[in-house]
Design a protein around this motif. Structure first.
Motif, PDB file in Angstrom:
ATOM      1  N   ALA A  88      -3.601   6.242  -5.945  1.00 36.17           N
ATOM      2  CA  ALA A  88      -3.571   7.636  -6.392  1.00 36.17           C
ATOM      3  C   ALA A  88      -2.277   8.289  -5.951  1.00 36.17           C
ATOM      4  O   ALA A  88      -1.696   7.935  -4.927  1.00 36.17           O
ATOM      5  CB  ALA A  88      -4.765   8.412  -5.826  1.00 36.17           C
ATOM      6  N   LEU A  98      -5.329  14.731  -6.966  1.00 38.24           N
ATOM      7  CA  LEU A  98      -5.045  13.307  -7.015  1.00 38.24           C
ATOM      8  C   LEU A  98      -5.146  12.828  -8.463  1.00 38.24           C
ATOM      9  O   LEU A  98      -6.115  13.140  -9.157  1.00 38.24           O
ATOM     10  CB  LEU A  98      -6.033  12.523  -6.157  1.00 38.24           C
ATOM     11  CG  LEU A  98      -5.932  12.732  -4.644  1.00 38.24           C
ATOM     12  CD1 LEU A  98      -7.054  11.978  -3.939  1.00 38.24           C
ATOM     13  CD2 LEU A  98      -4.583  12.281  -4.124  1.00 38.24           C
ATOM     14  N   THR A  99      -4.130  12.068  -8.885  1.00 27.73           N
ATOM     15  CA  THR A  99      -4.190  11.368 -10.167  1.00 27.73           C
ATOM     16  C   THR A  99      -4.369   9.897  -9.850  1.00 27.73           C
ATOM     17  O   THR A  99      -3.561   9.305  -9.117  1.00 27.73           O
ATOM     18  CB  THR A  99      -2.910  11.594 -10.977  1.00 27.73           C
ATOM     19  OG1 THR A  99      -2.782  12.992 -11.257  1.00 27.73           O
ATOM     20  CG2 THR A  99      -2.961  10.820 -12.287  1.00 27.73           C
ATOM     21  N   PHE A 100      -5.446   9.326 -10.364  1.00 28.62           N
ATOM     22  CA  PHE A 100      -5.827   7.960 -10.022  1.00 28.62           C
ATOM     23  C   PHE A 100      -5.393   6.965 -11.084  1.00 28.62           C
ATOM     24  O   PHE A 100      -5.326   7.280 -12.276  1.00 28.62           O
ATOM     25  CB  PHE A 100      -7.347   7.853  -9.878  1.00 28.62           C
ATOM     26  CG  PHE A 100      -7.887   8.476  -8.623  1.00 28.62           C
ATOM     27  CD1 PHE A 100      -8.256   9.806  -8.597  1.00 28.62           C
ATOM     28  CD2 PHE A 100      -8.024   7.725  -7.467  1.00 28.62           C
ATOM     29  CE1 PHE A 100      -8.762  10.389  -7.445  1.00 28.62           C
ATOM     30  CE2 PHE A 100      -8.535   8.291  -6.305  1.00 28.62           C
ATOM     31  CZ  PHE A 100      -8.887   9.628  -6.302  1.00 28.62           C
TER      32      PHE A 100
END
Lengths: 114, 112
Positions: free
Chosen positions: A92, A102-104
């Protein structure tokens, strides 16, 4: 916009072998990077984090990751796989203050072969 | 145990209904995040609250809303539920905005 690519949705390694899970990121600013692990029917547990200090980060359960800016990578490794490492792993990225979400990545399922 | 609690653990409801998911952050954490995990979309950020104020919005449907109360617990309200809303909903918290987020065990929502 920030993004994460995890190469290999499934990885199988033999018990005792090296674990390598790949993560590449995209970010318009110096990123904060994280690896999380998810065991079946459980939440996400933080393995380790990179927040602009040392580029080699050590985490729990013998895992470590190296931040390589030139390669925009943050690969996760463990020298010797254990049966208990079987789980799903997520990389992330966060862009920090002002954009803390958060970008996963899509996750990598790790299978350990006895 | 991350210190983040979520209730209920499982929720089964019918289309068109409304549900409320609850999250208590770790002691001292001011920031709360909601994420949705589904097979189709993976892990998606929905919304963030910081000390009672909405701080960021992600891919959150208009049918969904959230709030953070003075005691810092948060609730995610999902209304007019559709089959596609079936997913795991996670809450996470962090001390301030920046830094690692600690995740709760999740609420598994099944819409029938």
């Amino acid at each position: 916009a920030q993004s994460v690519t995890q190469l290999g949705s499934h990885v199988s390694v033999s018990e005792g072998a090296l674990v390598l899970l790949r993560c590449n990121y995209s970010s318009s600013v110096p990123p904060y990077l994280f690896w999380y692990v998810q065991y079946p029917n459980q939440g996400l547990q933080l393995l380790l984090k990179y927040t602009s200090a040392a580029t080699l980060v050590k985490g729990i359960n013998g895992f470590e990751a190296e931040f390589k800016k030139s390669e925009t990578s943050f690969h996760l490794t463990k020298p010797s796989a254990h049966m208990s490492d079987a789980a799903e792993y997520f990389c992330a990225v966060s862009e920090g203050f002002g954009n803390e979400k958060l970008t996963f990545g899509t996750g990598t399922r790790l299978t350990i072969i006895p | 145990d991350s210190g983040v609690t979520q209730t209920p653990k499982h929720l089964i409801t019918a289309t068109g209904q409304r549900v409320t998911l609850r999250c208590s952050p770790r002691s001292g954490d001011l920031s709360v995040y909601w994420y949705q995990q589904s097979l189709d979309q993976g892990l998606q950020f929905l919304i963030q609250y910081y000390n009672g104020e909405e701080r960021a919005k992600g891919n959150i449907l208009e049918r969904f809303s959230a709030q953070q109360f003075p005691d810092l617990h948060s609730e995610l309200n999902l209304s007019s539920l559709e089959l596609g809303d079936s997913a795991l909903y996670f809450c996470a918290s962090s001390v301030k905005g920046v830094g690692e987020q600690y995740f709760g065990p999740g609420t598994r929502l099944t819409v029938t």
